[in-house]
Design an enzyme around this catalytic site. Structure first.
Site, PDB file in Angstrom:
ATOM      1  NE  ARG A   1      -3.362   2.513   2.680  1.00 12.46           N
ATOM      2  CZ  ARG A   1      -4.266   2.764   3.628  1.00 12.46           C
ATOM      3  NH1 ARG A   1      -4.522   1.858   4.560  1.00 12.46           N
ATOM      4  NH2 ARG A   1      -4.917   3.905   3.654  1.00 12.46           N
TER       5      ARG A   1
ATOM      6  CG  ASN B   1     -11.143  -0.769  -0.437  1.00 13.59           C
ATOM      7  OD1 ASN B   1     -12.292  -0.648  -0.817  1.00 13.59           O
ATOM      8  ND2 ASN B   1     -10.706  -0.234   0.698  1.00 13.59           N
TER       9      ASN B   1
ATOM     10  CB  CYS C   1     -18.237   0.693   0.903  1.00 16.94           C
ATOM     11  SG  CYS C   1     -17.154   2.114   1.229  1.00 16.94           S
TER      12      CYS C   1
ATOM     13  CG  HIS D   1     -13.821   4.062  -2.190  1.00 22.59           C
ATOM     14  ND1 HIS D   1     -12.558   3.617  -1.879  1.00 22.59           N
ATOM     15  CD2 HIS D   1     -14.602   3.700  -1.137  1.00 22.59           C
ATOM     16  CE1 HIS D   1     -12.573   3.020  -0.697  1.00 22.59           C
ATOM     17  NE2 HIS D   1     -13.817   3.060  -0.231  1.00 22.59           N
TER      18      HIS D   1
ATOM     19  CE1 TYR E   1     -11.114   6.340  -0.316  1.00 23.11           C
ATOM     20  CE2 TYR E   1     -13.330   6.491   0.589  1.00 23.11           C
ATOM     21  CZ  TYR E   1     -12.032   6.006   0.662  1.00 23.11           C
ATOM     22  OH  TYR E   1     -11.666   5.206   1.706  1.00 23.11           O
TER      23      TYR E   1
END
Length: 418
Positions: free
Chosen positions: A90, A145, A165, A195, A242
């Site tokens: 990540r 995700n 979510c 998102h 987002y």
């Protein structure tokens, strides 16, 4: 019911377990199994999970294993919350796109594509084991995700799956607190993709209150989603956090260039949380977990699982097939909208037409997600490049070409086809 959590070694897990323990009347769990390849984490997370369940007087058996087949065998439901490559991957997703002037983020842009490429093949392999070994009517609930792409991959492969979510339930709880009502009294016109959502209506006991909320609390909302007040007023609706990556891309890129990555902060929190979980007296989720992200995740997961198992037919926001809900998208696209949750799955409610301002971006990102899924399933540099070129945050030949090379270099250890 046997409930299996794949990625059960996550520091998120005590949040989920807390919900299972508190909401025991909704979801009849008799056995909770945490599956994770990280054998060092499992005893820590499993230990605190066992103590949380015991503290609430929940009778379910709690155990943990690194053996996926053992974990999913006979399960009535499987929840996916995995992160291929961990926080280290990540961290790279959040940094190398900045070299090309693009936002570094784990669910959108080039970093989100990298995560999808790493994740989809692993999830599909897990789902095949669920199909072979779990109960015949077992549900897969995906919290991994990028949820929209992963859920579409599962559905395309014929699995009984729904994506989840926590953005919508977070806003629902916010409005419930603002108006002093129970969360069940609040419904929302929440629409878009995972998102990539907007809230264009909020009803409290059937009364529309969004305009009132914006009039009285727009500065507070602006601070929460980190977007300007004039933008929110112009939209007349609340964009998810987002969307700042789209509406303020260049501003965000400059921010990210001058501060540590979110992944580094989360990794530090995870170290602290695991130290806390090692305490044999800890029998509740620590306050630090709220800063880790995933607020109200447990309630969302338990509510969705309970309604799928019992076939209650209530309405929850989920990631589901479009099936004509947004006529400008293909039926097999996956959207995030209010849906009726029953024993046969989640069916989106009919919705009002979408403004071109939102429809254009939704259609653009949906096209990218389709290409990203094709790249994740079939591999190939050309497919990765096309997904890059299609993404509205990239969209230029030179930039897409360079980002493709960076992605492949950074992820060569995770993509078997390279």
């Amino acid at each position: 019911m046997k409930l299996t959590v794949v990625g059960g070694g996550s520091t998120y897990t005590p949040e989920l377990v807390d919900g299972i323990a508190r909401l025991r009347d909704r979801l009849p769990v008799t056995e909770l199994v945490l599956v994770d390849p990280d054998a060092s984490r499992l005893p820590l997370v499993g230990g605190v999970a066992t103590r949380i369940m015991a503290a609430h007087g929940h009778p379910a058996k709690v155990r943990w294993t690194t053996d996926l087949d053992d974990g999913v065998a006979g399960a009535g439901a499987v929840l996916l919350q995995l992160r291929v490559g961990g926080q280290a991957a990540r961290n790279r997703d959040e940094t190398w796109p900045l070299e090309c002037g693009c936002v570094g983020q784990e669910t959108t842009g080039a970093g989100g594509l990298a995560k999808a490429l790493r994740t989809v093949p692993v999830v599909l392999d897990i789902a095949e084991r669920v199909r072979a070994l779990a109960a015949p009517d077992a549900w897969i609930v995906d919290f991994t995700n990028p949820v929209g792409i992963v859920t579409r991959a599962l559905l395309d492969a014929g699995h009984r799956a729904v994506g989840l979510c926590n953005v919508a339930i977070g806003f629902q709880r916010r409005f419930a607190k603002q108006f002093g009502v129970a969360p069940e009294s609040v419904t929302m016109d929440h629409f878009g993709l995972n998102h990539l959502t907007w809230i264009r209506g909020v009803q409290v006991d059937g009364r529309e209150v969004l305009a009132q909320s914006l009039a009285e609390h727009v500065e507070e909302i602006s601070e929460e989603i980190e977007m300007p007040v004039p933008l929110i007023k112009q939209l007349g609706m609340i964009p998810s956090y987002y969307l700042r990556y789209y509406y303020q891309h260049d501003v965000v890129v400059e921010e990210l260039r001058h501060k540590p990555s979110r992944a580094s902060a989360v990794a530090d929190m995870e170290r602290q949380l695991l130290e806390m979980y090692a305490d044999p007296t800890l029998d509740h989720k620590p306050e630090l977990l709220a800063k880790r992200g995933g607020a109200f995740y447990s309630e969302a997961a338990v509510n969705l699982l309970a309604s799928l198992v019992a076939g209650t037919g209530d309405v929850q926001v989920a990631n589901v097939r479009n099936n004509g809900t947004m006529p400008f998208l293909a039926d097999d696209a996956v959207i995030e909208v209010p849906a009726v949750i029953g024993a046969d799955g989640a069916a989106p409610l009919p919705m009002a037409p979408v403004s071109p301002l939102q429809a254009g971006l939704i259609a653009h990102v949906t096209a990218y997600e389709q290409l990203a899924l094709e790249a994740a399933v079939h591999g190939g540099r050309g497919r990765v490049f096309e997904a890059m070129l299609a993404h509205p945050l990239i969209g230029q030949y030179d930039r897409a070409d360079r980002l493709t090379d960076l992605l492949l270099s950074e992820n060569k250890d995770f993509l078997a086809w390279i």
